[in-house]
Design a protein around this motif. Structure first.
Motif, PDB file in Angstrom:
ATOM      1  N   GLN A 101       0.763  -1.148   0.208  1.00 57.73           N
ATOM      2  CA  GLN A 101       0.016  -0.072   0.164  1.00 57.73           C
ATOM      3  C   GLN A 101       0.848   1.380  -0.072  1.00 57.73           C
ATOM      4  O   GLN A 101       0.730   2.103  -0.773  1.00 57.73           O
ATOM      5  CB  GLN A 101      -0.822  -0.160   1.466  1.00 57.73           C
ATOM      6  CG  GLN A 101      -1.856   1.086   1.280  1.00 57.73           C
ATOM      7  CD  GLN A 101      -2.546   1.217   2.510  1.00 57.73           C
ATOM      8  OE1 GLN A 101      -2.239   1.068   3.745  1.00 57.73           O
ATOM      9  NE2 GLN A 101      -3.968   1.454   2.407  1.00 57.73           N
ATOM     10  N   LYS A 102       1.978   1.206   0.926  1.00 57.27           N
ATOM     11  CA  LYS A 102       2.876   2.429   0.889  1.00 57.27           C
ATOM     12  C   LYS A 102       3.504   2.780  -0.273  1.00 57.27           C
ATOM     13  O   LYS A 102       3.640   3.783  -0.776  1.00 57.27           O
ATOM     14  CB  LYS A 102       3.933   2.369   2.098  1.00 57.27           C
ATOM     15  CG  LYS A 102       3.198   2.530   3.390  1.00 57.27           C
ATOM     16  CD  LYS A 102       4.410   2.384   4.514  1.00 57.27           C
ATOM     17  CE  LYS A 102       3.845   3.092   5.704  1.00 57.27           C
ATOM     18  NZ  LYS A 102       3.753   4.604   5.727  1.00 57.27           N
ATOM     19  N   ASP A 160      -9.060  -4.036   1.744  1.00 58.52           N
ATOM     20  CA  ASP A 160      -8.943  -2.862   2.414  1.00 58.52           C
ATOM     21  C   ASP A 160      -7.677  -1.899   2.496  1.00 58.52           C
ATOM     22  O   ASP A 160      -7.651  -0.760   2.526  1.00 58.52           O
ATOM     23  CB  ASP A 160      -9.106  -3.026   4.100  1.00 58.52           C
ATOM     24  CG  ASP A 160     -10.594  -3.466   4.543  1.00 58.52           C
ATOM     25  OD1 ASP A 160     -11.522  -3.350   3.695  1.00 58.52           O
ATOM     26  OD2 ASP A 160     -10.856  -3.908   5.428  1.00 58.52           O
ATOM     27  N   HIS A 161      -6.438  -2.551   2.002  1.00 62.07           N
ATOM     28  CA  HIS A 161      -5.355  -1.737   1.726  1.00 62.07           C
ATOM     29  C   HIS A 161      -5.136  -1.676   0.118  1.00 62.07           C
ATOM     30  O   HIS A 161      -4.150  -1.229  -0.306  1.00 62.07           O
ATOM     31  CB  HIS A 161      -4.087  -2.523   2.243  1.00 62.07           C
ATOM     32  CG  HIS A 161      -4.076  -2.473   4.018  1.00 62.07           C
ATOM     33  ND1 HIS A 161      -4.871  -3.067   4.728  1.00 62.07           N
ATOM     34  CD2 HIS A 161      -3.136  -1.811   4.600  1.00 62.07           C
ATOM     35  CE1 HIS A 161      -4.482  -2.864   5.883  1.00 62.07           C
ATOM     36  NE2 HIS A 161      -3.445  -1.871   5.942  1.00 62.07           N
ATOM     37  N   GLY A 162      -6.168  -1.856  -0.568  1.00 59.16           N
ATOM     38  CA  GLY A 162      -5.896  -1.564  -1.879  1.00 59.16           C
ATOM     39  C   GLY A 162      -5.039  -2.557  -2.961  1.00 59.16           C
ATOM     40  O   GLY A 162      -4.605  -2.308  -3.919  1.00 59.16           O
ATOM     41  N   VAL A 163      -5.049  -3.898  -2.325  1.00 58.05           N
ATOM     42  CA  VAL A 163      -4.098  -4.872  -2.788  1.00 58.05           C
ATOM     43  C   VAL A 163      -4.824  -6.218  -3.133  1.00 58.05           C
ATOM     44  O   VAL A 163      -5.904  -6.408  -2.501  1.00 58.05           O
ATOM     45  CB  VAL A 163      -3.042  -5.252  -1.834  1.00 58.05           C
ATOM     46  CG1 VAL A 163      -2.156  -6.325  -2.232  1.00 58.05           C
ATOM     47  CG2 VAL A 163      -2.122  -4.086  -1.343  1.00 58.05           C
ATOM     48  N   LYS A 164      -4.446  -6.513  -4.521  1.00 64.64           N
ATOM     49  CA  LYS A 164      -5.160  -7.677  -4.831  1.00 64.64           C
ATOM     50  C   LYS A 164      -4.015  -9.053  -4.653  1.00 64.64           C
ATOM     51  O   LYS A 164      -2.793  -8.783  -4.539  1.00 64.64           O
ATOM     52  CB  LYS A 164      -5.310  -7.682  -6.500  1.00 64.64           C
ATOM     53  CG  LYS A 164      -6.495  -6.814  -6.884  1.00 64.64           C
ATOM     54  CD  LYS A 164      -6.625  -6.879  -8.223  1.00 64.64           C
ATOM     55  CE  LYS A 164      -7.926  -6.083  -8.596  1.00 64.64           C
ATOM     56  NZ  LYS A 164      -8.191  -5.766 -10.037  1.00 64.64           N
ATOM     57  N   LEU A 165      -4.573 -10.153  -4.431  1.00 66.44           N
ATOM     58  CA  LEU A 165      -3.698 -11.262  -4.027  1.00 66.44           C
ATOM     59  C   LEU A 165      -3.605 -12.268  -5.199  1.00 66.44           C
ATOM     60  O   LEU A 165      -4.657 -12.478  -5.892  1.00 66.44           O
ATOM     61  CB  LEU A 165      -4.309 -12.172  -2.821  1.00 66.44           C
ATOM     62  CG  LEU A 165      -4.624 -11.138  -1.435  1.00 66.44           C
ATOM     63  CD1 LEU A 165      -5.196 -11.966  -0.515  1.00 66.44           C
ATOM     64  CD2 LEU A 165      -3.144 -10.769  -0.924  1.00 66.44           C
TER      65      LEU A 165
END
Length: 322
Positions: A101-102, A160-165
């Motif tokens: 995210q960062k 919630d952190h804008g990341v896809k797995l």
């Protein structure tokens, strides 16, 4: 599409030296390990999450070379029945999501994990046959009690952190095929997709082009590993494809990882690239070199050369002749 590399291949090189090296070969994107099985030689979340100046320097080193980070990779087993292993792998996963995210990296590559056969198990248990009946019972128990509950909670954390797995479909883990990937995606949601690695499908007898079509219709391909595989007919007929012969025992292995083009010909790889484009995947082809017959540099260079010849770099055009 962009040409990329999984930089664990060059873990022995310092970070910026590695970036200079891959850039000089024509690489446009880097996939970077953050711990667990890939290690964290180039990207330690504990350091980068705590020190803003080091985080900025890390980002600047990538951007100044005109590179992008295609994904952060923390392949591990957070469902391991050994609680210490599970905790370590889980903690690395959490830190990797926060770091992604960062950094503005939208994809984290990983394994699904594989639980044991009970709450008191010592080792993972990978049930892959329908009989005797204990195996499907174990399969259902793992999915209902371990796999789906864990990824519902921690898939939401990623979303919630804008990341896809992007799960690698890998033998020995609960998600190892398009069917098991879709089982998890249907239970958890669209945060779940594939880090599509043809090498693990070839040895299972799955046609990668067909699998791309299946997953592409669902919009479920989030990242791609360019890695090949070859079967040895004599060893396969003797040992089968589910076999524990060591990777360095090349004389007796039923199958081996190969640099692309050394397991399947260029036409197969052109078909794979074309299927990816039809499926709407125009992201990174990330070289993962684990060819035990080639040095790091030779396997990497040959993969780069082949991919440069077949990658579709320009945007998808309109059908200009119709």
């Amino acid at each position: 599409m962009k040409l990329g590399v999984f930089t664990v291949l060059f873990s022995q090189k310092p970070f910026e030296e590695m970036l200079d090296h891959v850039k000089s070969k024509g690489i446009q994107a880097v996939e970077i390990g953050t711990g667990n099985y890939p290690g964290n030689a180039h990207c330690n979340p504990d350091i980068l999450l705590e020190d803003e100046s080091k985080l900025k320097a890390f980002t600047r080193a990538v951007e100044d070379r005109g590179l992008v980070i295609s994904g952060l990779s923390c392949h591990g087993n957070p469902l391991h029945p050994n609680k210490d292993i599970a905790k370590n792998h889980h903690d690395t996963y959490v830190k990797t999501i926060k770091l992604a995210q960062k950094l503005g990296v939208g994809v984290v590559n990983l394994f699904s994990g594989c639980p044991g056969d009970s709450d008191n198990a010592k080792y993972p248990n990978w049930p892959v046959v329908p009989w005797p009946g204990e195996y499907p019972e174990l399969f259902n128990w793992q999915w209902e009690n371990k796999i789906i509950p864990y990824w519902k909670e921690w898939g939401k954390f990623a979303a919630d952190h804008g990341v896809k797995l992007a799960f690698e479909m890998h033998g020995g883990f609960s998600v190892h095929s398009p069917a098991t990937l879709m089982k998890l995606r249907n239970a958890v949601g669209e945060v779940i997709g594939a880090n599509f690695d043809p090498s693990h499908l070839f040895w299972q007898g799955i046609d990668p082009v067909a699998a791309i079509k299946i997953l592409g219709k669902e919009g479920a391909i989030y990242h791609f590993h360019a890695k090949d595989n070859i079967a040895d007919a004599d060893n396969a007929n003797f040992r089968g494809m589910l076999d524990t012969t060591r990777f360095d025992d090349m004389v007796n292995r039923p199958w081996m990882f190969r640099t692309i083009g050394y397991g399947h010909d260029i036409k197969q790889w052109k078909d794979i690239v074309s299927a990816l484009r039809i499926a709407g995947y125009d992201y990174v082809l990330s070289i993962e070199h684990e060819d035990s017959l080639m040095s790091i540099e030779e396997g990497f260079d040959k993969a780069v050369a082949l991919l440069k010849d077949i990658i579709l770099e320009q945007p998808l055009p309109k059908v200009w002749w119709s």
